[in-house]
Design a protein around this motif. Structure first.
Motif, PDB file in Angstrom:
ATOM      1  N   GLU A 174       0.827  -1.209   0.000  1.00 48.63           N
ATOM      2  CA  GLU A 174       0.000   0.000   0.000  1.00 48.63           C
ATOM      3  C   GLU A 174       0.861   1.258   0.000  1.00 48.63           C
ATOM      4  OE1 GLU A 174      -4.192   1.256   1.967  1.00 48.63           O
ATOM      5  OE2 GLU A 174      -2.663   0.590   3.386  1.00 48.63           O
ATOM      6  N   ASN A 230       2.026   1.876  -3.488  1.00 47.34           N
ATOM      7  CA  ASN A 230       0.960   2.403  -4.334  1.00 47.34           C
ATOM      8  C   ASN A 230       0.715   3.883  -4.054  1.00 47.34           C
ATOM      9  OD1 ASN A 230      -0.960   1.543  -6.447  1.00 47.34           O
ATOM     10  ND2 ASN A 230      -2.498   2.210  -4.977  1.00 47.34           N
ATOM     11  N   ASP A 236      -3.230  -5.521  -6.353  1.00 52.07           N
ATOM     12  CA  ASP A 236      -4.074  -5.021  -5.269  1.00 52.07           C
ATOM     13  C   ASP A 236      -4.600  -6.201  -4.477  1.00 52.07           C
ATOM     14  OD1 ASP A 236      -5.521  -3.434  -3.596  1.00 52.07           O
ATOM     15  OD2 ASP A 236      -6.977  -2.767  -5.083  1.00 52.07           O
ATOM     16  N   LYS A 263      -2.927  -5.502   1.521  1.00 52.68           N
ATOM     17  CA  LYS A 263      -1.980  -4.508   1.016  1.00 52.68           C
ATOM     18  C   LYS A 263      -1.400  -3.603   2.102  1.00 52.68           C
ATOM     19  CE  LYS A 263      -5.849  -1.579  -0.559  1.00 52.68           C
ATOM     20  NZ  LYS A 263      -6.875  -2.594  -0.825  1.00 52.68           N
ATOM     21  N   GLU A 287     -13.027  -7.174   0.573  1.00 50.52           N
ATOM     22  CA  GLU A 287     -11.687  -7.298   1.129  1.00 50.52           C
ATOM     23  C   GLU A 287     -11.684  -7.718   2.592  1.00 50.52           C
ATOM     24  OE1 GLU A 287      -9.868  -3.518   0.297  1.00 50.52           O
ATOM     25  OE2 GLU A 287      -9.137  -4.201  -1.658  1.00 50.52           O
TER      26      GLU A 287
END
Length: 505
Positions: A160, A163, A176, A180, A372
């Motif tokens: 994460e 990203n 993803d 993450k 998620e």
């Protein structure tokens, strides 16, 4: 019917892996050696002179020996496995990893490479007393070429964080995952992690341009290429992508990052049957084409699970199946027109019964939270047997129904969800309490059914410890023998992540 998603789910993203890792472990599994039929390899045990070497190399602050501090490194995220390592090493550089492995190889000390420890198959925890080498301090971002879109970083960088970093240059990491917020890019590479958007961006074999790897004997192998085309000899990096730390220790990664989409839309749909799910997916591929970035499916028991334990209800009411369809593009008007055309046609053809669509970031995240956070609900539903398989789409949900019938009242819940776009099914069986009898009832039956349906027993989580004994169901003897030959060449003393991937004698 297709309007903004009702505000009935928490729009604040909660990273399940961090939440549960920081929570007190209310159940502690027995040692793996007691629960599984596995024999310790012929490795030496840790002695005082070994510890002194590590202190001199890393300093006392980066060598963990306190029993209470070791717990989180010895137990896997699902609390299925528990090793008995008495030391964790936290290097910061490739050179330190090289010195550690060279020393361990000379002294025949087994090691367990570990990143964020989010493995689903026990690949990242010791089985006995292996030395844990954790990469959480190897978290430097080395470079980003925002013209070519190539990022180079150390293996311990959290997905994460990477990203967020490339987002500032209007790029994105092509991976993803629900984990993450805590998984490491080195672990992602070592397991060839898939995730939500593999349909659009492909797997890591296609996105990783180069690697730096330390071999078992401490030699540093520099394959850290940043070129998209380099056809000079064997592509050695591919040996280590998906090898789960058994062939080498990944220390640096070069990965290509596609442009961040300017327009993202998300649809949450309710459907009557799995046959309608397949028809809707086929229509989505043809109608949405290049902007289709994710297609996820969930069944009713999955939605009931997250509603019951996490208070996240369906935003559209109750349906037998749910599809999450995401589009990512560069023209908001164009993308929304294509999505609305698909949705209208899905309703006319009676593929879809109801749904909601949104482009608002907070509401998109609210929908993704349902998907998620499913693993978070596992922990509240008893002991979970989790299976990550790939199946031809016509057999995708057939397996769920057959296992549900096979388990009968032996299971508390049998449910399926996953990445429909690439055929990856996550099939879960929850029971009130683990027992060897229930495990032997489920395995290898479930894997044999997968092979019978022309599937793969591991889609994106790897083989690790838990599936190693079933590798022969998926691979021929010739293939397994070649894998063992590669292991013998690269790690002749077998110190790298023993008991993982290859079948145990």
């Amino acid at each position: 019917m297709f309007g903004s998603v009702r505000k009935c789910v928490n729009s604040c993203f909660v990273n399940t892996y961090i939440v549960l890792r920081n929570a007190k472990l209310h159940t502690r599994p027995d040692f793996t050696k007691n629960n599984f039929n596995v024999t310790r390899g012929y490795y030496n045990t840790l002695e005082e002179n070994h510890i002194q070497f590590f202190y001199q190399l890393l300093g006392e602050q980066r060598v963990i020996v306190n029993v209470s501090d070791l717990e989180r490194y010895n137990v896997d995220w699902f609390r299925h496995l528990r090793g008995n390592s008495s030391i964790v090493l936290r290097p910061k550089t490739t050179e330190e990893v090289s010195h550690i492995l060279s020393f361990c190889n000379q002294n025949r000390l087994a090691v367990c490479p570990q990143g964020g420890n989010t493995s689903m198959v026990g690949a990242s925890v010791p089985i006995f007393d292996e030395i844990v080498i954790n990469t959480d301090l190897m978290n430097e971002i080395i470079s980003l070429d925002d013209t070519s879109g190539v990022l180079v970083c150390q293996a311990g960088c959290i997905l994460e964080n990477l990203n967020n970093y490339v987002n500032k240059k209007d790029l994105m990491i092509p991976l993803d995952l629900g984990a993450k917020g805590s998984c490491h890019i080195g672990g992602n590479v070592s397991t060839n992690a898939g995730g939500l958007r593999l349909l659009r961006y492909g797997n890591l074999h296609g996105n990783v341009l180069g690697l730096e790897v330390v071999k078992a004997d401490g030699e540093i192998l520099d394959c850290l290429n940043t070129l998209k085309k380099d056809n000079t000899g064997y592509h050695l990096k591919h040996l280590f992508i998906g090898s789960e730390g058994t062939l080498g220790f990944v220390t640096k990664v070069a990965i290509q990052c596609p442009p961040k989409p300017k327009s993202i839309n998300l649809a949450f749909l309710g459907l009557q049957t799995y046959e309608k799910v397949l028809k809707a997916y086929k229509l989505a591929k043809h109608s949405l084409g290049e902007i289709l970035s994710a297609v996820e499916v969930m069944d009713t028991p999955t939605m009931q699970l997250v509603n019951e334990h996490l208070h996240l209800p369906s935003p559209i009411g109750d349906y037998p199946f749910y599809l999450i369809i995401e589009t990512s593009g560069s023209n908001e008007k164009h993308d929304l027109e294509k999505l609305n055309t698909f949705l209208d046609l899905s309703l006319v053809k009676h593929f879809v019964l109801n749904g909601t669509v949104t482009s608002e970031p907070s509401k998109c995240q609210a929908i993704w939270n349902i998907r998620e956070r499913i693993p978070e609900a596992f922990h509240k539903d008893g002991y979970v047997f989790l299976y990550d398989v790939t199946l031809p789409l016509q057999n995708y949900y057939t397996l769920v129904k057959e296992i549900r019938e096979y388990m009968g009242n032996k299971a508390h819940r049998v449910f399926g969800f996953g990445h429909l776009g690439d055929g990856n099914l996550h099939l879960q069986i929850t029971v009130k309490k683990y027992s060897p009898e229930i495990k032997s009832f489920i395995e290898p039956y479930i894997f044999e059914k997968v092979i019978e349906m022309n599937g793969s027993i591991s889609a994106e989580h790897g083989i690790g410890f838990l599936k190693a004994k079933y590798l022969h169901l998926a691979k021929s003897n010739a293939a397994i023998n070649l894998m063992q030959d590669l292991k013998d060449v690269l790690d002749p003393k077998g110190i790298l992540n023993p008991y993982k991937v290859l079948p145990r004698e």
